[in-house]
Design a protein around this motif. Structure first.
Motif, mmCIF file in Angstrom:
data_model
loop_
_atom_site.group_PDB
_atom_site.id
_atom_site.type_symbol
_atom_site.label_atom_id
_atom_site.label_comp_id
_atom_site.label_asym_id
_atom_site.label_seq_id
_atom_site.Cartn_x
_atom_site.Cartn_y
_atom_site.Cartn_z
ATOM 1 N N SER A 170 0.817 -1.209 0.000
ATOM 2 C CA SER A 170 0.000 0.000 0.000
ATOM 3 C C SER A 170 0.856 1.265 0.000
ATOM 4 O O SER A 170 0.623 2.202 0.763
ATOM 5 C CB SER A 170 -0.946 0.001 1.202
ATOM 6 N N GLY A 171 1.833 1.307 -0.868
ATOM 7 C CA GLY A 171 2.719 2.459 -1.009
ATOM 8 C C GLY A 171 3.861 2.094 -1.931
ATOM 9 O O GLY A 171 4.194 0.908 -2.074
ATOM 10 N N PRO A 172 4.478 3.078 -2.589
ATOM 11 C CA PRO A 172 5.497 2.764 -3.601
ATOM 12 C C PRO A 172 6.753 2.113 -3.047
ATOM 13 O O PRO A 172 7.368 1.281 -3.721
ATOM 14 C CB PRO A 172 5.796 4.128 -4.228
ATOM 15 N N GLY A 173 7.144 2.460 -1.815
ATOM 16 C CA GLY A 173 8.289 1.800 -1.197
ATOM 17 C C GLY A 173 7.941 0.441 -0.632
ATOM 18 O O GLY A 173 8.752 -0.485 -0.646
ATOM 19 N N LYS A 174 6.713 0.295 -0.161
ATOM 20 C CA LYS A 174 6.259 -0.992 0.372
ATOM 21 C C LYS A 174 6.208 -2.051 -0.721
ATOM 22 O O LYS A 174 6.627 -3.195 -0.524
ATOM 23 C CB LYS A 174 4.878 -0.833 1.009
ATOM 24 N N LEU A 175 5.691 -1.673 -1.893
ATOM 25 C CA LEU A 175 5.508 -2.686 -2.936
ATOM 26 C C LEU A 175 6.843 -3.168 -3.497
ATOM 27 O O LEU A 175 6.987 -4.352 -3.834
ATOM 28 C CB LEU A 175 4.584 -2.173 -4.039
ATOM 29 N N THR A 176 7.829 -2.279 -3.593
ATOM 30 C CA THR A 176 9.133 -2.739 -4.087
ATOM 31 C C THR A 176 9.816 -3.637 -3.067
ATOM 32 O O THR A 176 10.467 -4.617 -3.436
ATOM 33 C CB THR A 176 10.047 -1.547 -4.428
ATOM 34 N N GLN A 177 9.652 -3.327 -1.785
ATOM 35 C CA GLN A 177 10.195 -4.206 -0.749
ATOM 36 C C GLN A 177 9.504 -5.559 -0.795
ATOM 37 O O GLN A 177 10.149 -6.611 -0.732
ATOM 38 C CB GLN A 177 10.018 -3.574 0.632
ATOM 39 N N ALA A 178 8.186 -5.551 -0.939
ATOM 40 C CA ALA A 178 7.427 -6.801 -0.955
ATOM 41 C C ALA A 178 7.799 -7.679 -2.136
ATOM 42 O O ALA A 178 7.887 -8.903 -2.018
ATOM 43 C CB ALA A 178 5.931 -6.501 -0.971
ATOM 44 N N LEU A 179 8.044 -7.064 -3.292
ATOM 45 C CA LEU A 179 8.367 -7.820 -4.500
ATOM 46 C C LEU A 179 9.873 -8.015 -4.690
ATOM 47 O O LEU A 179 10.287 -8.685 -5.635
ATOM 48 C CB LEU A 179 7.785 -7.127 -5.738
ATOM 49 N N GLY A 180 10.693 -7.450 -3.800
ATOM 50 C CA GLY A 180 12.142 -7.616 -3.905
ATOM 51 C C GLY A 180 12.754 -6.831 -5.051
ATOM 52 O O GLY A 180 13.763 -7.260 -5.630
ATOM 53 N N ILE A 181 12.186 -5.686 -5.389
ATOM 54 C CA ILE A 181 12.693 -4.853 -6.486
ATOM 55 C C ILE A 181 13.732 -3.894 -5.945
ATOM 56 O O ILE A 181 13.470 -3.160 -4.988
ATOM 57 C CB ILE A 181 11.540 -4.092 -7.170
ATOM 58 N N GLU A 182 14.913 -3.890 -6.557
ATOM 59 C CA GLU A 182 16.035 -3.069 -6.099
ATOM 60 C C GLU A 182 16.499 -2.125 -7.209
ATOM 61 O O GLU A 182 16.017 -2.183 -8.344
ATOM 62 C CB GLU A 182 17.197 -3.963 -5.659
ATOM 63 N N LEU A 183 17.470 -1.263 -6.877
ATOM 64 C CA LEU A 183 18.003 -0.312 -7.853
ATOM 65 C C LEU A 183 18.642 -1.009 -9.047
ATOM 66 O O LEU A 183 18.771 -0.404 -10.119
ATOM 67 C CB LEU A 183 19.035 0.606 -7.186
ATOM 68 N N THR A 184 19.051 -2.256 -8.884
ATOM 69 C CA THR A 184 19.648 -2.995 -10.000
ATOM 70 C C THR A 184 18.661 -3.200 -11.146
ATOM 71 O O THR A 184 19.076 -3.517 -12.264
ATOM 72 C CB THR A 184 20.152 -4.369 -9.522
ATOM 73 N N GLU A 185 17.367 -3.006 -10.896
ATOM 74 C CA GLU A 185 16.360 -3.147 -11.950
ATOM 75 C C GLU A 185 16.213 -1.880 -12.783
ATOM 76 O O GLU A 185 15.463 -1.864 -13.764
ATOM 77 C CB GLU A 185 15.003 -3.519 -11.355
ATOM 78 N N ASN A 186 16.912 -0.791 -12.401
ATOM 79 C CA ASN A 186 16.823 0.460 -13.158
ATOM 80 C C ASN A 186 17.270 0.244 -14.597
ATOM 81 O O ASN A 186 18.346 -0.304 -14.849
ATOM 82 C CB ASN A 186 17.695 1.531 -12.500
ATOM 83 N N GLY A 187 16.429 0.654 -15.543
ATOM 84 C CA GLY A 187 16.740 0.483 -16.953
ATOM 85 C C GLY A 187 16.290 -0.838 -17.530
ATOM 86 O O GLY A 187 16.425 -1.065 -18.734
ATOM 87 N N GLY A 188 15.764 -1.727 -16.699
ATOM 88 C CA GLY A 188 15.319 -3.029 -17.179
ATOM 89 C C GLY A 188 14.113 -2.932 -18.092
ATOM 90 O O GLY A 188 13.348 -1.968 -18.060
ATOM 91 N N ASP A 189 13.953 -3.935 -18.916
ATOM 92 C CA ASP A 189 12.859 -3.993 -19.883
ATOM 93 C C ASP A 189 11.612 -4.572 -19.214
ATOM 94 O O ASP A 189 11.633 -5.718 -18.743
ATOM 95 C CB ASP A 189 13.278 -4.859 -21.073
ATOM 96 N N LEU A 190 10.525 -3.812 -19.162
ATOM 97 C CA LEU A 190 9.308 -4.271 -18.501
ATOM 98 C C LEU A 190 8.578 -5.339 -19.307
ATOM 99 O O LEU A 190 7.613 -5.927 -18.813
ATOM 100 C CB LEU A 190 8.382 -3.083 -18.229
ATOM 101 N N CYS A 191 9.039 -5.582 -20.526
ATOM 102 C CA CYS A 191 8.477 -6.677 -21.331
ATOM 103 C C CYS A 191 9.200 -7.991 -21.049
ATOM 104 O O CYS A 191 8.569 -9.036 -20.908
ATOM 105 C CB CYS A 191 8.584 -6.355 -22.819
ATOM 106 N N ASP A 192 10.522 -7.935 -20.943
ATOM 107 C CA ASP A 192 11.329 -9.149 -20.805
ATOM 108 C C ASP A 192 11.727 -9.458 -19.368
ATOM 109 O O ASP A 192 12.191 -10.555 -19.076
ATOM 110 C CB ASP A 192 12.588 -9.039 -21.667
ATOM 111 N N GLY A 193 11.583 -8.511 -18.478
ATOM 112 C CA GLY A 193 11.925 -8.735 -17.080
ATOM 113 C C GLY A 193 13.343 -8.348 -16.727
ATOM 114 O O GLY A 193 14.059 -7.817 -17.562
#
Length: 208
Positions: free
Chosen positions: A129-152
């Motif tokens: 229920s918040g932009p920081g909460k959802l990235t923590q919950a899904l394990g999304i980190e800064l290393t995903e910056n620039g990643g392709d949202l189609c290919d993962g």
């Protein structure tokens, strides 16, 4: 399931922000169990307005925003939270949609373990229920910056049948100090996973 095509994102950011409501964000960090959630809240940002990082022009930090649509722009907020954005509009225009909240869908126990490593009880609607909460919950980190949202590895999937016609309301963005009058926040009406203040708490909302 097939992901959203780049052409979906290569449109006006306000259109994309509305139409991402009901779509699904999915992530399986390092081959772990996939986690996913339905997008129930977004905010639009465009280089024409000062709340957008791209307002300052092309810099090493903002180059992703000016790049191809359909890429992830992930940045650190207040030195703590990684925030996930979907880059929009044609290349050369700095625009993105901030993913503000999800309704948990898959891998809820894994989300709960990331959000509450000490085992403190947490309701499902508190997980994303918040932009920081959802990235923590899904394990999304800064290393995903620039990643392709189609290919993962972070992917955004189309709306499923139960979400083809969500009841969306719009209001002003929150947590910013510039361009606060723009009604560029989009939420599912009466959804308990939306971050606070929820529509209805804020009188500056209207149905779309």
């Amino acid at each position: 399931m097939q992901t959203l095509a780049p052409d979906f994102y290569a449109r006006p950011v306000l259109e994309v922000a509305r139409e991402l409501i009901g779509c699904v964000v999915e992530h399986a960090p390092g081959g772990e169990q996939p986690t996913s959630g339905v997008i129930v809240e977004t905010e639009a940002y465009h280089d024409s307005e000062p709340a957008c990082h791209a307002f300052v022009g092309l810099t090493p930090r903002t180059r992703i925003l000016f790049g191809p649509p359909g890429r992830a722009y992930v940045y650190r907020s207040y030195g703590i939270h990684a925030l996930l954005n979907a880059v929009c509009e044609p290349e050369g225009i700095g625009a993105a949609v901030l993913i503000r909240a999800l309704q948990p869908l898959e891998g809820i126990e894994a989300m709960r373990a990331r959000r509450s490593p000490l085992g403190v009880a947490m309701r499902d609607e508190e997980l994303c229920s918040g932009p920081g909460k959802l990235t923590q919950a899904l394990g999304i980190e800064l290393t995903e910056n620039g990643g392709d949202l189609c290919d993962g590895p972070v992917r955004i999937l189309p709306r499923e049948s139960a979400w083809l016609d969500p009841n969306v309301v719009a209001g002003t963005r929150i947590g910013i100090t510039k361009a606060v009058e723009l009604p560029w926040r989009f939420c599912v009406a009466n959804n308990r996973n939306v971050s606070r203040p929820r529509p209805g708490d804020d009188l500056r909302t209207h149905a779309i």
